[in-house]
Structure formats: structure tokens, C-alpha cells
Write a protein that holds these residues in place. Structure first.
Motif, PDB file in Angstrom:
ATOM      1  N   GLU A  73       0.826  -1.205   0.000  1.00 24.71           N
ATOM      2  CA  GLU A  73       0.000   0.000   0.000  1.00 24.71           C
ATOM      3  C   GLU A  73       0.863   1.259   0.000  1.00 24.71           C
ATOM      4  O   GLU A  73       0.551   2.246  -0.690  1.00 24.71           O
ATOM      5  N   LEU A  74       1.963   1.222   0.750  1.00 22.07           N
ATOM      6  CA  LEU A  74       2.870   2.365   0.765  1.00 22.07           C
ATOM      7  C   LEU A  74       3.476   2.595  -0.611  1.00 22.07           C
ATOM      8  O   LEU A  74       3.645   3.738  -1.052  1.00 22.07           O
ATOM      9  N   LYS A  75       3.778   1.529  -1.294  1.00 21.42           N
ATOM     10  CA  LYS A  75       4.349   1.650  -2.641  1.00 21.42           C
ATOM     11  C   LYS A  75       3.343   2.294  -3.586  1.00 21.42           C
ATOM     12  O   LYS A  75       3.694   3.176  -4.392  1.00 21.42           O
ATOM     13  N   ASP A  76       2.062   1.885  -3.473  1.00 15.98           N
ATOM     14  CA  ASP A  76       1.026   2.477  -4.324  1.00 15.98           C
ATOM     15  C   ASP A  76       0.879   3.968  -4.044  1.00 15.98           C
ATOM     16  O   ASP A  76       0.782   4.786  -4.970  1.00 15.98           O
ATOM     17  N   ALA A 112      -0.313   9.354   7.340  1.00 19.48           N
ATOM     18  CA  ALA A 112       0.798  10.010   8.027  1.00 19.48           C
ATOM     19  C   ALA A 112       2.122   9.721   7.341  1.00 19.48           C
ATOM     20  O   ALA A 112       2.979  10.609   7.186  1.00 19.48           O
ATOM     21  N   GLU A 113       2.309   8.498   6.900  1.00 17.47           N
ATOM     22  CA  GLU A 113       3.539   8.129   6.205  1.00 17.47           C
ATOM     23  C   GLU A 113       3.639   8.881   4.869  1.00 17.47           C
ATOM     24  O   GLU A 113       4.717   9.335   4.475  1.00 17.47           O
ATOM     25  N   SER A 114       2.496   9.008   4.188  1.00 15.15           N
ATOM     26  CA  SER A 114       2.489   9.727   2.910  1.00 15.15           C
ATOM     27  C   SER A 114       2.791  11.207   3.107  1.00 15.15           C
ATOM     28  O   SER A 114       3.487  11.828   2.301  1.00 15.15           O
ATOM     29  N   VAL A 115       2.258  11.775   4.175  1.00 19.04           N
ATOM     30  CA  VAL A 115       2.519  13.184   4.466  1.00 19.04           C
ATOM     31  C   VAL A 115       4.007  13.403   4.718  1.00 19.04           C
ATOM     32  O   VAL A 115       4.607  14.374   4.243  1.00 19.04           O
ATOM     33  N   THR A 116       4.611  12.477   5.455  1.00 20.89           N
ATOM     34  CA  THR A 116       6.050  12.584   5.710  1.00 20.89           C
ATOM     35  C   THR A 116       6.837  12.503   4.410  1.00 20.89           C
ATOM     36  O   THR A 116       7.768  13.291   4.173  1.00 20.89           O
ATOM     37  N   THR A 117       6.473  11.558   3.555  1.00 20.24           N
ATOM     38  CA  THR A 117       7.146  11.409   2.263  1.00 20.24           C
ATOM     39  C   THR A 117       6.992  12.677   1.425  1.00 20.24           C
ATOM     40  O   THR A 117       7.948  13.145   0.778  1.00 20.24           O
ATOM     41  N   ALA A 118       5.778  13.246   1.429  1.00 21.96           N
ATOM     42  CA  ALA A 118       5.535  14.455   0.656  1.00 21.96           C
ATOM     43  C   ALA A 118       6.372  15.617   1.171  1.00 21.96           C
ATOM     44  O   ALA A 118       6.942  16.390   0.384  1.00 21.96           O
ATOM     45  N   ALA A 119       6.453  15.751   2.482  1.00 25.74           N
ATOM     46  CA  ALA A 119       7.226  16.847   3.057  1.00 25.74           C
ATOM     47  C   ALA A 119       8.696  16.743   2.668  1.00 25.74           C
ATOM     48  O   ALA A 119       9.352  17.742   2.340  1.00 25.74           O
ATOM     49  N   ILE A 120       9.226  15.530   2.696  1.00 23.84           N
ATOM     50  CA  ILE A 120      10.625  15.316   2.310  1.00 23.84           C
ATOM     51  C   ILE A 120      10.840  15.696   0.843  1.00 23.84           C
ATOM     52  O   ILE A 120      11.881  16.243   0.466  1.00 23.84           O
ATOM     53  N   ALA A 121       9.822  15.424   0.006  1.00 24.66           N
ATOM     54  CA  ALA A 121       9.924  15.715  -1.430  1.00 24.66           C
ATOM     55  C   ALA A 121       9.642  17.179  -1.757  1.00 24.66           C
ATOM     56  O   ALA A 121       9.660  17.564  -2.927  1.00 24.66           O
ATOM     57  N   GLY A 122       9.335  17.988  -0.755  1.00 23.69           N
ATOM     58  CA  GLY A 122       9.067  19.401  -0.994  1.00 23.69           C
ATOM     59  C   GLY A 122       7.653  19.701  -1.426  1.00 23.69           C
ATOM     60  O   GLY A 122       7.372  20.782  -1.949  1.00 23.69           O
ATOM     61  N   VAL A 123       6.747  18.751  -1.215  1.00 24.55           N
ATOM     62  CA  VAL A 123       5.340  18.942  -1.577  1.00 24.55           C
ATOM     63  C   VAL A 123       4.613  19.625  -0.424  1.00 24.55           C
ATOM     64  O   VAL A 123       4.785  19.254   0.739  1.00 24.55           O
ATOM     65  N   ASP A 157      -3.547  27.707  -8.648  1.00 25.53           N
ATOM     66  CA  ASP A 157      -2.570  28.786  -8.526  1.00 25.53           C
ATOM     67  C   ASP A 157      -1.498  28.438  -7.497  1.00 25.53           C
ATOM     68  O   ASP A 157      -0.309  28.703  -7.705  1.00 25.53           O
ATOM     69  N   ALA A 158      -1.917  27.842  -6.388  1.00 22.86           N
ATOM     70  CA  ALA A 158      -0.951  27.469  -5.355  1.00 22.86           C
ATOM     71  C   ALA A 158      -0.022  26.368  -5.853  1.00 22.86           C
ATOM     72  O   ALA A 158       1.181  26.374  -5.574  1.00 22.86           O
ATOM     73  N   ALA A 159      -0.581  25.421  -6.625  1.00 23.36           N
ATOM     74  CA  ALA A 159       0.226  24.313  -7.129  1.00 23.36           C
ATOM     75  C   ALA A 159       1.228  24.762  -8.170  1.00 23.36           C
ATOM     76  O   ALA A 159       2.234  24.080  -8.413  1.00 23.36           O
ATOM     77  N   ALA A 160       0.970  25.895  -8.823  1.00 22.54           N
ATOM     78  CA  ALA A 160       1.928  26.411  -9.798  1.00 22.54           C
ATOM     79  C   ALA A 160       3.228  26.833  -9.113  1.00 22.54           C
ATOM     80  O   ALA A 160       4.294  26.838  -9.737  1.00 22.54           O
ATOM     81  N   GLU A 161       3.137  27.172  -7.841  1.00 21.29           N
ATOM     82  CA  GLU A 161       4.332  27.558  -7.082  1.00 21.29           C
ATOM     83  C   GLU A 161       5.014  26.359  -6.441  1.00 21.29           C
ATOM     84  O   GLU A 161       6.239  26.313  -6.329  1.00 21.29           O
ATOM     85  N   ARG A 162       4.187  25.373  -6.036  1.00 21.57           N
ATOM     86  CA  ARG A 162       4.721  24.215  -5.322  1.00 21.57           C
ATOM     87  C   ARG A 162       3.695  23.100  -5.374  1.00 21.57           C
ATOM     88  O   ARG A 162       2.517  23.332  -5.121  1.00 21.57           O
ATOM     89  N   PRO A 163       4.086  21.870  -5.761  1.00 21.85           N
ATOM     90  CA  PRO A 163       3.104  20.778  -5.849  1.00 21.85           C
ATOM     91  C   PRO A 163       2.345  20.607  -4.535  1.00 21.85           C
ATOM     92  O   PRO A 163       2.873  20.875  -3.452  1.00 21.85           O
ATOM     93  N   LEU A 164       1.103  20.138  -4.676  1.00 26.34           N
ATOM     94  CA  LEU A 164       0.228  20.021  -3.511  1.00 26.34           C
ATOM     95  C   LEU A 164      -0.174  18.573  -3.261  1.00 26.34           C
ATOM     96  O   LEU A 164      -0.436  17.815  -4.204  1.00 26.34           O
ATOM     97  N   LEU A 165      -0.265  18.223  -1.986  1.00 24.10           N
ATOM     98  CA  LEU A 165      -0.921  17.000  -1.545  1.00 24.10           C
ATOM     99  C   LEU A 165      -2.113  17.417  -0.699  1.00 24.10           C
ATOM    100  O   LEU A 165      -1.960  18.113   0.309  1.00 24.10           O
TER     101      LEU A 165
END
Length: 904
Positions: free
Chosen positions: A9-12, A41-52, A121-129
Motif C-alpha cells: 500500500e505504501l508503494k502504491d 501520516a507516512e504519505s505526508v512525511t514522504t511528501a514533506a521530504i519531497a518538498g510537496v 494557482d498554489a500548485a503552480a508555485e509548489r506541488p500540492l498534496l
């Protein structure tokens, strides 16, 4: 705490964070405690590391009746971007989020478009999750906006991750998200998690907990803390209830002031620490400070931010509330009501919740609040609570029915059905019973009803009007008239409706009553209806609802040029206010009429958009009719395979509901395909079904508007006597109505049937043909040219055949173009090969965007009209240019001149 057994599931989820592909996100499904939040929570952590950038919201039971509560939590961090939105979008979103006092309730779809623009507009500056947890508890409007977003961010750097219980439903369930179901952990992983959470358990207790937890991660973590306190009776309870008992047991050791604050937090709808502490001070009769919450934090029941208290799991909130006595809950609600005196609406809700028996004073106050509620969702909830507190059964029924009517207006069918069922538990008056029946049938225009109920609606309208409620009577009559469109109630029922409408004290040109007359008696009342319509044709654009009624009326009486004009104006206005519920109706009328006129370039995108919006807004019959129009367009363009596929789907919808206009359009299209393929007997049989009162495709109005096709099939199949009888039967109608479609069809049929006076009839028909009906003019030129060639007047025939060929080439009527070319070859003249038009190289969706871009609209302005983000529009234009072998908007404007562009 590490995740156990969720590697796949984490991989997906990681794949979605890297790029959504064809889907805009994922919906994680599973029971309480199965690990949905841990994966998020794990996905949020991954996104934060990726700059999302991560934006979050969550549904809660306490807020599920508060309109846009979930959306407010999601978009509040972006509130500074509201000023950059188009004015109408900015006002709608600010009003929905309570950041401004707007006038009236903003459309949920206009709010959705504003949210889409803001996020894009916000996503144009930085990808969003976007993270939305427990969407089954989101307020309905927030869930609908999120579903709207999910369908439209596939080309944006935006990913949505939502969680939902596997036994629940939400608008997001049908939002085209990928599904990620979570089941129990495998045995080895469950054992590993239990050993991690409680490494010192005795073997017997460990075996028992593994058996009882059944692979549920939350149970494996939480049940060990109270294993010794769980008696045998607890083991027979469903797992969520056992977990609630475990959480309650954990609160039992907390200090009284902390338990009091937790109960207030469970009942409060904001999570505000200041509110919770103020109410605690009232109940404890001593000042409360934030320190009293420390024991609950240490027990891992809550999390605290500087201003907000959040329960760590929804079951903790519900456990705390359920464990309190009714008197404790009443006291907590009263304390909160006292704290919120400066916020009268919220205070009133708590006072109502604290009321244990009937209280007419509070019920009346709630009813008054419902009158001024900004959102219909709030009004529904408030009226239902007012009904519960009503002293008399009559007042209870009135309030429940008013709540149900509000639910109908809001498109909340399950809610309306539940409220009407509740009203029927008390003795209803005959008027209340009639209103209950009328309310529930409004969702599908009465398609599934027995047509005999139309007489009951006529009586109800007369009764309501006699009580002075003329507007309500007009609404009821309009609902009854719509039933005359979708089904066939018979002449007596139609006469009864007209008699009631004629007695209403309103002007003859009232738009709704003009539409009622058109639907109920399109031939008998066609003359005065068309006169009213032509008188109002220059005044479109002021009220989209009026334009919609008049567009529908125009179609019914066969004035397709007026129908296209009124419905185009209605569509423009409905887009502007975000009325996506009414928009597919206007677009379907527009596309149906434009197709009959021959303007396939404008009809195709309108029909595609109507089908998409009808499906999205849950209108199956309009969806079926729009698909049938798409099938007709494909048939006229000679794409018979595509037409057949669409016909199958439209017929399935039409047969399941007995929707006659859908089936009539299906039969028309079948006739067109058969004509194009030279199967003239089949074409005649298909088209004749529309005229058979015993056939499910019979439509008293629409049958009179396909006479040219029927005449063509009859002549070529040798069924001329049958055709003459049918035309003789329709002759009286030509004297009661000036319907352009009927008179055009009759002139064509009489011309192709004529012998001695054929030339005169063709000349008269061409002289009467209006420029706004190019398809009919083309058919006349083709038929006249064929007749002249059969008379051996070959030179004269060529002029008409060339005109027909040029007309059909311009309209994209492939089969008719081919026929004109064959006739010209027979007349000794060759024709150049037809070059595909630019419009035929694009999908209907691309065509909409190209036509709007050709007018000079910006990507953002196009997005506002089509409910897309400007980035999505840009993506489509980058696909459109290579297809058309162009590289600029200037070239696009040359390909799509203004007169061929919709929404102008």
C-alpha cells in the motif's frame, strides 16, 4: 511507530505522490482502526521530504451538519489568495467559508470552481498534496467540492488522498479516484505489531488479543492497555465498541476536571481550547486553565495545538460522548451555549441539543434561524431539529416537509426521502400528503411515476393557489408539465392541467406558464406560445432560469432556432452562477436543437458537456437524452459504429425508466443510420415507431418534428400510402400552431409525395425555408435536385445538387454529402473530395476549448466557463494545436470564425 504489513500500500501511495497519471488521487477504504491514518501520516512525511506542500482536512461527527466546515479547514491556509480570484469566484468562496457576508447561498459548483482555481494557482508555485480523512463524516457540501476537484485536477501537480470507512458512502466514492482497500494485517505482521506495542504480555493474554483483534492495527495497539479490565461480555461486542470501551476505561483514571473538559471537547463543533476551557469553568464553577488537559494528552487521547484540541481517533471522541449520562451531556451543551452567546447560531444549536422534550419556543427560534440560514444544508438540519421539538403533530409535519422541500432544492434525495418518511409517521392532512408525494417525485421529473398522478398534482396546484400561494402552484404545475414530456398521461390529464394553469392570477406571458403550456399542449397551444417566445427573444440574458424555461418551451413547440438561442443564453447565465444542476438541462436543449438545425460544430461540445455534467450531478434521464443527441450527431457525420455504441447506452437508460424523449431520439437516430446505409424499409419502421401511441418511444410533440426523415424513408421504401394517411392526420395541427419544425416537415413531405404540382411545392418550400435552418434547406435542395434529374432536367438539377453538397459539406453531414455527390455524378458532374473540417479533428471537449480560445478568451476565462483550471485548458490547447497543424491562437481564430463559436 513503524508500519507493519503495509509495504504494498505504501508503494502504491508513493507512486501517486510521484505523479497521479490517469487518476487524480486515491481513496483509502477500511474499517475503524485498520490503519488508514497511519498510511496517510507516512504519505505526508514522504511528501514533506519531497518538498510537496500538504493541505489537510478531516470530517468529524460534530461538524458534519455545518456547511463547508471541512473545506474551510482545507483552504484556510490559502485564504490570502482569494483576492487574486475572479470576482464572482472570490465572493462565492469567501461567502462559503464564512470570510465574507455574501448575498444568498453560493452554488456549490461555483465554490468548487473557485477552490480549483485557488489550488491550481498554489500548485503552480509548489506541488500540492490534499489530505481528506474520514470523508464519510465531512459535511456534504465540502465532500461535493472535493469530488468536483478530484475529477478535474488530473493535469495539475495536485494529488488527493482521502480515507473512508468501507461501509460508508460519500460523493468522493464516485469521483474517479483509485481505490485502495485495507484489510486486516497478516497473522505474522499482527503478531509483530502486538509484540512491538506490548512486549511483556503473558502468552495467554497475547493469544487472546491476537484472536480478538483479528489483524486490526488499532486494536492491537489499544486493547493491551485495558486487557485486564475487559470481561467476557466485552468479547461479544463488535470491535469498534470494544475499542470505545478501551478508550472509556482509559478516561476513567483521569481527574474529574479533565473528564469534564473532554466531554465538552467531544460535543463542541470547533475544537477551540478557549471555548472548551470557558465551558469547563462554568460546569466546574472554578477557573480552568490549559493544564487540566495535560492528563488526557499523556494518556494519548488528544493532541493539542496552540488553539485547538483534536482527538487522536474519531472513536475516542464518540466514546467520550457516549459514556456520559444524558444529564451530563445536557449540562455540557448548556455550558457551551452560554459560552457562545456572541455566536447566536451556534449557541442556539447547543440549547436545542440540551432540550430533552418538546419546546415550541426553541422550535420556533430554530425555524426562524432556518429562514435566514446562508446554506440550505444548515436550514435542513435546523428544521429537522425544530420538528423534533415541536409540540403538535401538525407543526412537526409542517417542519419536516419544509426540511424535505429544502433538501429537494439542494438535490439531497436520500435526505428528502428520510424526512418525508418521518413526516408520514404522524397523521398528515390531505394537503400535506399531496405535498409529500410531490416532493419525492421532483428528483426525476416523475419519470418513474404512474402518469395518473398528474391529476393529483393538478388538484394540489389548484388548492395551493386558492390559499394564495401562486408561486408554489406554478412550481407544482411545472413539475406536472415535465411529466407530460417524459411520459404520456393522456389528453384528459393534459386538459386538467391547462384548466388549472388558465385560472391562475398571473399574466399570460409568465415564463413558467408559457413553458407549462408548451409542455402540456405543444400543438394545441403552439400558436400563442410561439408568439410569446418571439416577443421575448430579444430580451435574453437577464435571468438564466427564465431563459431555461423559454428554451425548453421553444423545443416543445418545434421552434428550434429559438430553443438554441434561449438555451445558449441560459447556459451562459447558469455557468456564471455555478448552477451545474440546471446547466445540463439547458445544454441538452441547446445541443438537441442545434443538431436539428444542422449546426453540429456547436451541438457536439454542448452535448458532450451536457452528458458529463448530467452524470456528475446525478440526472440519469438528462444523461440519457444527451447521449442520444451525441448518437444522432455521430450518425449525421457518418460514424455509424460510434452512433451504435451511444445508442445502446441511451436506449438502456430510456427503457429502464420509460423516458419517451430519450427513446424517440434513439429511434430517430436509428432511422438516420438506416437511411445512410440504404436500408430504407428499416428506416421507415424505426421512424414510424415514434408515431405509434403504443410504442415506448412515442412522443406526441417530438413525432411531428421528424417528418422529413420519415418522408424520405417512406418514398424510398414504397410506403407512400401510409405516409399520406399520417400527414392527413397531422393536417389539423398545422392550423393550431405555427411550429416551424412541423410546417417545414409537412412542406417537405408534401413536396416529395407530389406528382403534378411537385415543382410548385418544392419552390414554395424553398421560399419558406428560413436561413437559420440550413439542414432543412439542404435536404430540400437535394430532394428537388433528385426530382429534377428524374424528370430529365439534368442541367437544372445540378444547381440544387451543388447547393446541397456545399451545405452538407459545411455542416459535416457526411452521409448526405456522399448522397449529393452520387446524384451529381448521375447528372454528369464530378465533385472534389471533401476535406475534413478542423472541427472534425477534435474531440467535443477539445472543440469547446478551441472555439472559446478562438474568441480571444484567456485560459482562465475558458476555465471559468467549462469548470476547468486554467492549467488544464493550457494542456488541452497544447494537444489541439498539433492536431490542427497550427501554432498560435491567431491561426485558431481563422479556423473558428465568430459566427461558429458557442456562448457568444
Amino acid at each position: 511507530m513503524p508500519l507493519f504489513g503495509r509495504d504494498a500500500e505504501l508503494k502504491d501511495l508513493s507512486a501517486y505522490l510521484e505523479g497521479p497519471g490517469e487518476r487524480s488521487g486515491v481513496l483509502i477504504e477500511g474499517g475503524p482502526g485498520i490503519g488508514k491514518s497511519a498510511l496517510v501520516a507516512e504519505s505526508v512525511t514522504t511528501a514533506a521530504i519531497a518538498g510537496v506542500r500538504v493541505l489537510r482536512t478531516a470530517g468529524t461527527e460534530a461538524e458534519q451538519d455545518f456547511a463547508y466546515a471541512g473545506l474551510h479547514r482545507l483552504l484556510y491556509p490559502l485564504r490570502r489568495g482569494l483576492d487574486a480570484l475572479p470576482k464572482r469566484q472570490s465572493e462565492a468562496l469567501a461567502t462559503a467559508l464564512g470570510l465574507a457576508d455574501g448575498t444568498g447561498e453560493p452554488s456549490a459548483y461555483l465554490v468548487g470552481l473557485a477552490a480549483l482555481t485557488l489550488l491550481s494557482d498554489a500548485a503552480a508555485e509548489r506541488p500540492l498534496l490534499i489530505v481528506a480523512e474520514d470523508v464519510h463524516w465531512l459535511d456534504r457540501l465540502s465532500a461535493e467540492v472535493l469530488a468536483f476537484l478530484a475529477r478535474r485536477v488530473d493535469t495539475e501537480p495536485i494529488v488527493l488522498i482521502a480515507t473512508i470507512r468501507d461501509d460508508a458512502n460519500s460523493p468522493l466514492s464516485d469521483a474517479e479516484l483509485a481505490r485502495l482497500p485495507l484489510g486486516p494485517l497478516p497473522d505474522d505482521q499482527a503478531a509483530a505489531l502486538l509484540d512491538f506495542a506490548a512486549p511483556d504480555l503473558p502468552a495467554a493474554v497475547r493469544r487472546r488479543l491476537l484472536a480478538e483483534a483479528r489483524g486490526n492495527p488499532l486494536a492491537l495497539v489499544e486493547l493491551p492497555t485495558t486487557a485486564a479490565d475487559l470481561d467476557e461480555s466485552a468479547l461479544t461486542l463488535p470491535l469498534p465498541e470494544r475499542l470505545e470501551r478501551a478508550f472509556v476505561a482509559r478516561t476513567a483514571t483521569l481527574p474529574p476536571a479533565c473528564r469534564c473538559a473532554l466531554l465538552l471537547a467531544a460535543l463542541d463543533d470547533s475544537g477551540s481550547i478557549a471555548e472548551i476551557l470557558a465551558a469547563t469553568s462554568i460546569l466546574q464553577q472554578t477557573p480552568a486553565d490549559p493544564e487540566i488537559l495535560a492528563p488526557a494528552t499523556e494518556a494519548q487521547l488528544i493532541d493539542l495545538s496552540p488553539d485547538t484540541l483534536t482527538f487522536r481517533h474519531p472513536l475516542m471522541r464518540s466514546a467520550v460522548a457516549a459514556a456520559a449520562t444524558p444529564e451530563q451531556r445536557r449540562g455540557a451543551h448548556l455550558a457551551l451555549a452560554e459560552v457562545l452567546t456572541d455566536l447566536p447560531d451556534r449557541s442556539l444549536r447547543h440549547r436545542a441539543a440540551a432540550t430533552l422534550g418538546p419546546d415550541e419556543q426553541i422550535a420556533a427560534t430554530l425555524e426562524n434561524f432556518a429562514e435566514r440560514a446562508r446554506h440550505r444544508e444548515d436550514a435542513i438540519t435546523t428544521l429537522e431539529r425544530a420538528a423534533a421539538l415541536s409540540r403538535s403533530p401538525a407543526r412537526r409535519a409542517d417542519r419536516l416537509l419544509r426540511a424535505a422541500e429544502t433538501a429537494v432544492d439542494a438535490g439531497r434525495r436520500p435526505t428528502a426521502e428520510r424526512l418525508v418518511a418521518a413526516a408520514r409517521t404522524v397523521a398528515l392532512t390531505s394537503g400535506q400528503q399531496a405535498i409529500a408525494n410531490w416532493l419525492l417525485s421532483g428528483f426525476d421529473d416523475g419519470v418513474r411515476e404512474d402518469p395518473s398522478r398528474i391529476g393529483e398534482l393538478a388538484d394540489l396546484a389548484a388548492s395551493v393557489a386558492s390559499d394564495g400561494h401562486v408561486d408554489a402552484a406554478k412550481r407544482i404545475l411545472w413539475g406536472a408539465a415535465m411529466r407530460c414530456f417524459w411520459s404520456e398521461p393522456g389528453r384528459d390529464a393534459r386538459r386538467t392541467l391547462l384548466a388549472v394553469a388558465d385560472e391562475l392570477p398571473v399574466p399570460d406571458d409568465d415564463p413558467r406558464l408559457v413553458a407549462v403550456a408548451a409542455y402540456v399542449a405543444p400543438l394545441d397551444r403552439g400558436g400563442p406560445v410561439i408568439a410569446h417566445l418571439r416577443a421575448r427573444a430579444a430580451a435574453t440574458g437577464h435571468d438564466p432560469e427564465v431563459d431555461r424555461f423559454l428554451g425548453s418551451a421553444s423545443l416543445q413547440v418545434g421552434a428550434f432556432d429559438l430553443a438554441a438561442q434561449f438555451s445558449a443564453a441560459a447556459a451562459t447565465g447558469l455557468r456564471a452562477v455555478g448552477a451545474l444542476g440546471a446547466l445540463p438541462r439547458a445544454l441538452t436543449v441547446q445541443s438537441w436543437s442545434l443538431t436539428r438545425l444542422g449546426d453540429l460544430a456547436a451541438a457536439a461540445p454542448a452535448a458532450a458537456e451536457a452528458a458529463a455534467f448530467a452524470r456528475e450531478t446525478g440526472q440519469p434521464f438528462m444523461h440519457g437524452l444527451a447521449i442520444a443527441v451525441q448518437a444522432e450527431i455521430a450518425a449525421l457525420r457518418g460514424d455509424y459504429d460510434q452512433s451504435g455504441t451511444l445508442l445502446t447506452e441511451a436506449e438502456r437508460i430510456g427503457l429502464a425508466s420509460g423516458a419517451r424523449p430519450v427513446l424517440a431520439t434513439v429511434q430517430l437516430t436509428r432511422g438516420l443510420v438506416a437511411l445512410g446505409e440504404g436500408r430504407f424499409d428499416d428506416a421507415f419502421t424505426d421512424l414510424l415507431r415514434i408515431h405509434d401511441p403504443g410504442d415506448p418511444s412515442h412522443s406526441p410533440a417530438l413525432r411531428t418534428y421528424f417528418l422529413a426523415e420519415l418522408a424520405e424513408a417512406a418514398i424510398r421504401s414504397g410506403n407512400t400510402r401510409h405516409l399520406r394517411d399520417l400527414l392527413d392526420g397531422l393536417e389539423p395541427a398545422t392550423r393550431s400552431t405555427s411550429s416551424p419544425a412541423l410546417h417545414i416537415g409537412m412542406r417537405y413531405a408534401r413536396a416529395v409525395l407530389a406528382t403534378d404540382d411537385a415543382e410548385e411545392r418544392f419552390a414554395d418550400a424553398l421560399a419558406a425555408a428560413a436561413p437559420a435552418w440550413p439542414a432543412e434547406r439542404g435536404r430540400l435542395h437535394l430532394a428537388y435536385g433528385e426530382w429534377l434529374r428524374r424528370q430529365r432536367r439534368v442541367i437544372e438539377s445540378r444547381t440544387h445538387l451543388r447547393t446541397a453538397r456545399a451545405t452538407f459539406d459545411a455542416l459535416g453531414f457526411t452521409a448526405w454529402s456522399a448522397r449529393a455527390r452520387r446524384e451529381l455524378r448521375g447528372a454528369g458532374e464530378t465533385s472534389p473530395h471533401r476535406t475534413p473540417d478542423a472541427r472534425e479533428m477534435l474531440t467535443p471537449h477539445e472543440l469547446s476549448i478551441a472555439q472559446l480560445a478562438a474568441t480571444g478568451l484567456t485560459n482562465r476565462e475558458i476555465g471559468q466557463q467549462l469548470y476547468l483550471s486554467h492549467r488544464t485548458v493550457s494542456t488541452h490547447l497544447h494537444r489541439i494545436f498539433p492536431k490542427l497543424d497550427i501554432s498560435s491562437r491567431t491561426e485558431l481564430a481563422h479556423l473558428f470564425p465568430p459566427e461558429a463559436t458557442p456562448n457568444k
